[in-house]
Design a protein around this motif. Structure first.
Motif, PDB file in Angstrom:
ATOM      1  N   SER A 177       0.842  -1.191   0.000  1.00 49.62           N
ATOM      2  CA  SER A 177       0.000   0.000   0.000  1.00 49.62           C
ATOM      3  C   SER A 177       0.879   1.244   0.000  1.00 49.62           C
ATOM      4  N   THR A 178       0.331   2.333  -0.526  1.00 49.01           N
ATOM      5  CA  THR A 178       0.986   3.645  -0.479  1.00 49.01           C
ATOM      6  C   THR A 178      -0.078   4.665  -0.074  1.00 49.01           C
ATOM      7  N   SER A 179       0.277   5.941  -0.176  1.00 47.60           N
ATOM      8  CA  SER A 179      -0.693   6.982   0.153  1.00 47.60           C
ATOM      9  C   SER A 179      -1.855   7.005  -0.829  1.00 47.60           C
ATOM     10  N   THR A 180      -1.666   6.394  -1.996  1.00 45.64           N
ATOM     11  CA  THR A 180      -2.714   6.427  -3.026  1.00 45.64           C
ATOM     12  C   THR A 180      -3.187   5.044  -3.449  1.00 45.64           C
ATOM     13  N   LEU A 181      -2.539   3.980  -2.990  1.00 47.34           N
ATOM     14  CA  LEU A 181      -2.903   2.615  -3.362  1.00 47.34           C
ATOM     15  C   LEU A 181      -3.097   1.772  -2.112  1.00 47.34           C
ATOM     16  N   THR A 182      -4.017   0.801  -2.170  1.00 47.51           N
ATOM     17  CA  THR A 182      -4.268  -0.049  -1.016  1.00 47.51           C
ATOM     18  C   THR A 182      -4.285  -1.516  -1.436  1.00 47.51           C
ATOM     19  N   ASP A 183      -3.463  -2.320  -0.734  1.00 46.79           N
ATOM     20  CA  ASP A 183      -3.435  -3.779  -0.902  1.00 46.79           C
ATOM     21  C   ASP A 183      -3.304  -4.191  -2.363  1.00 46.79           C
ATOM     22  N   VAL A 184      -2.190  -3.788  -2.966  1.00 44.17           N
ATOM     23  CA  VAL A 184      -1.913  -4.139  -4.358  1.00 44.17           C
ATOM     24  C   VAL A 184      -0.687  -5.044  -4.411  1.00 44.17           C
ATOM     25  N   LEU A 185      -0.478  -5.659  -5.576  1.00 42.54           N
ATOM     26  CA  LEU A 185       0.673  -6.542  -5.759  1.00 42.54           C
ATOM     27  C   LEU A 185       1.858  -5.830  -6.396  1.00 42.54           C
ATOM     28  N   ILE A 186       1.594  -4.730  -7.053  1.00 41.69           N
ATOM     29  CA  ILE A 186       2.661  -3.962  -7.708  1.00 41.69           C
ATOM     30  C   ILE A 186       2.440  -2.475  -7.426  1.00 41.69           C
ATOM     31  N   VAL A 187       3.509  -1.799  -7.006  1.00 46.37           N
ATOM     32  CA  VAL A 187       3.467  -0.343  -6.852  1.00 46.37           C
ATOM     33  C   VAL A 187       4.289   0.268  -7.976  1.00 46.37           C
ATOM     34  N   PRO A 188       3.653   0.930  -8.938  1.00 45.22           N
ATOM     35  CA  PRO A 188       4.405   1.582 -10.013  1.00 45.22           C
ATOM     36  C   PRO A 188       5.207   2.761  -9.452  1.00 45.22           C
ATOM     37  N   ILE A 189       6.436   2.863  -9.883  1.00 47.50           N
ATOM     38  CA  ILE A 189       7.337   3.915  -9.402  1.00 47.50           C
ATOM     39  C   ILE A 189       7.689   4.839 -10.569  1.00 47.50           C
ATOM     40  N   GLY A 190       7.625   6.128 -10.334  1.00 44.99           N
ATOM     41  CA  GLY A 190       7.895   7.110 -11.377  1.00 44.99           C
ATOM     42  C   GLY A 190       9.365   7.202 -11.757  1.00 44.99           C
ATOM     43  N   LEU A 191       9.649   7.923 -12.813  1.00 40.98           N
ATOM     44  CA  LEU A 191      11.005   8.027 -13.355  1.00 40.98           C
ATOM     45  C   LEU A 191      11.982   8.708 -12.407  1.00 40.98           C
ATOM     46  N   ARG A 192      11.461   9.507 -11.491  1.00 38.26           N
ATOM     47  CA  ARG A 192      12.320  10.245 -10.558  1.00 38.26           C
ATOM     48  C   ARG A 192      11.976   9.886  -9.115  1.00 38.26           C
ATOM     49  N   GLU A 193      11.622   8.623  -8.918  1.00 34.64           N
ATOM     50  CA  GLU A 193      11.224   8.131  -7.600  1.00 34.64           C
ATOM     51  C   GLU A 193      11.908   6.799  -7.311  1.00 34.64           C
ATOM     52  N   HIS A 194      11.887   6.397  -6.042  1.00 35.49           N
ATOM     53  CA  HIS A 194      12.321   5.051  -5.655  1.00 35.49           C
ATOM     54  C   HIS A 194      11.517   4.613  -4.441  1.00 35.49           C
ATOM     55  N   GLY A 195      11.226   3.328  -4.382  1.00 36.05           N
ATOM     56  CA  GLY A 195      10.448   2.782  -3.278  1.00 36.05           C
ATOM     57  C   GLY A 195      11.279   2.632  -2.013  1.00 36.05           C
ATOM     58  N   VAL A 196      10.617   2.803  -0.858  1.00 32.71           N
ATOM     59  CA  VAL A 196      11.270   2.642   0.445  1.00 32.71           C
ATOM     60  C   VAL A 196      10.322   1.875   1.364  1.00 32.71           C
ATOM     61  N   ILE A 197      10.857   0.831   2.009  1.00 37.62           N
ATOM     62  CA  ILE A 197      10.097   0.088   3.008  1.00 37.62           C
ATOM     63  C   ILE A 197      10.781   0.276   4.355  1.00 37.62           C
ATOM     64  N   SER A 198      10.057   0.789   5.334  1.00 43.11           N
ATOM     65  CA  SER A 198      10.570   0.927   6.698  1.00 43.11           C
ATOM     66  C   SER A 198       9.963  -0.170   7.566  1.00 43.11           C
ATOM     67  N   ALA A 199      10.744  -0.624   8.539  1.00 41.96           N
ATOM     68  CA  ALA A 199      10.249  -1.702   9.422  1.00 41.96           C
ATOM     69  C   ALA A 199       8.951  -1.294  10.112  1.00 41.96           C
ATOM     70  N   SER A 200       8.825  -0.009  10.428  1.00 42.30           N
ATOM     71  CA  SER A 200       7.620   0.475  11.102  1.00 42.30           C
ATOM     72  C   SER A 200       6.384   0.458  10.209  1.00 42.30           C
ATOM     73  N   ASP A 201       6.615   0.290   8.899  1.00 36.99           N
ATOM     74  CA  ASP A 201       5.509   0.255   7.942  1.00 36.99           C
ATOM     75  C   ASP A 201       5.157  -1.170   7.517  1.00 36.99           C
ATOM     76  N   VAL A 202       5.710  -2.152   8.212  1.00 35.52           N
ATOM     77  CA  VAL A 202       5.409  -3.557   7.912  1.00 35.52           C
ATOM     78  C   VAL A 202       4.504  -4.129   9.005  1.00 35.52           C
ATOM     79  N   THR A 203       3.393  -4.703   8.578  1.00 33.36           N
ATOM     80  CA  THR A 203       2.461  -5.346   9.496  1.00 33.36           C
ATOM     81  C   THR A 203       2.470  -6.857   9.238  1.00 33.36           C
TER      82      THR A 203
END
Length: 207
Positions: A177-203
């Protein structure tokens, strides 16, 4: 030639790509040469250079006859000096970060972008292989948070299973999930972005 080493949780494909890109470092005035030089800088984790040789702004948002370097990590001045040294004469620069360097008696304005981190929440459901087995949820959280994603790399739930697996349990499901997506299998990332997973954001849910 300098070689850029992949990170612990970097995929084999990403590590190979970084390795191959590092061999372009001695190219003088092309996109691959600049990318390789940026990747060789201390603390730079990833870099991409978008270029547009046409007379109009392209589909990537790069202005005509311009390059747009995008970087994760490193020092602004080191990045700016590398861009100044490697870019072709007469080629425009695009980016929100602006650094002025004094070179050959003149101020030179260098522009580039910092990759924007996209925070990703992860919901993991695991099933014990035995009722007596204790599942270390913090270990799962830290393992998932150790993944490092490259610029413009989509975050795919299926790629996270391996690092989070254990002999004590099996992973039933991973949803993102992101601020705009919920419970998806793929998060599309923009050309000037990168994904980040923090331990506090894992359930972690244990069944």
């Amino acid at each position: 030639f300098p070689v850029t080493i992949g990170h612990l949780q970097e995929s084999d494909e990403s590590a190979l790509m970084r390795f191959l890109r590092s061999y372009s470092i001695n190219n003088l005035d092309d996109r691959e040469g600049l990318e390789a030089a940026l990747l060789a800088l201390t603390d730079v984790r990833d870099a991409k250079v978008y270029e547009n040789y046409t007379n109009v702004t392209d589909a990537n948002g790069v202005e005509a006859h311009t390059i747009n370097p995008v970087v994760i990590g490193g020092l602004d001045n080191d990045i700016a000096e590398t861009i100044r040294r490697k870019k072709a004469v007469g080629c425009g620069l695009q980016g929100a970060v602006e650094i002025t360097l004094f070179y050959e008696g003149m101020d030179r304005l260098i522009k580039f972008d910092r990759s924007t981190p996209i925070d990703i929440s992860v919901n993991v459901t695991v099933v014990r292989k035995s009722a007596a087995i204790d599942v270390d949820q913090n270990l799962i959280k830290n393992e998932l948070a150790s993944n490092q994603f490259l610029i413009a790399e989509d975050v795919v739930a299926g790629s996270l299973y391996c690092g989070a697996s254990s002999a004590n349990y099996k992973i039933k499901e991973i949803l993102l999930s992101t601020s705009t997506l919920t419970d998806v299998l793929i998060v599309p990332i923009g050309l000037r972005e990168h994904g980040v997973i923090s331990a506090s954001d894992v359930t972690v849910t244990v069944e």
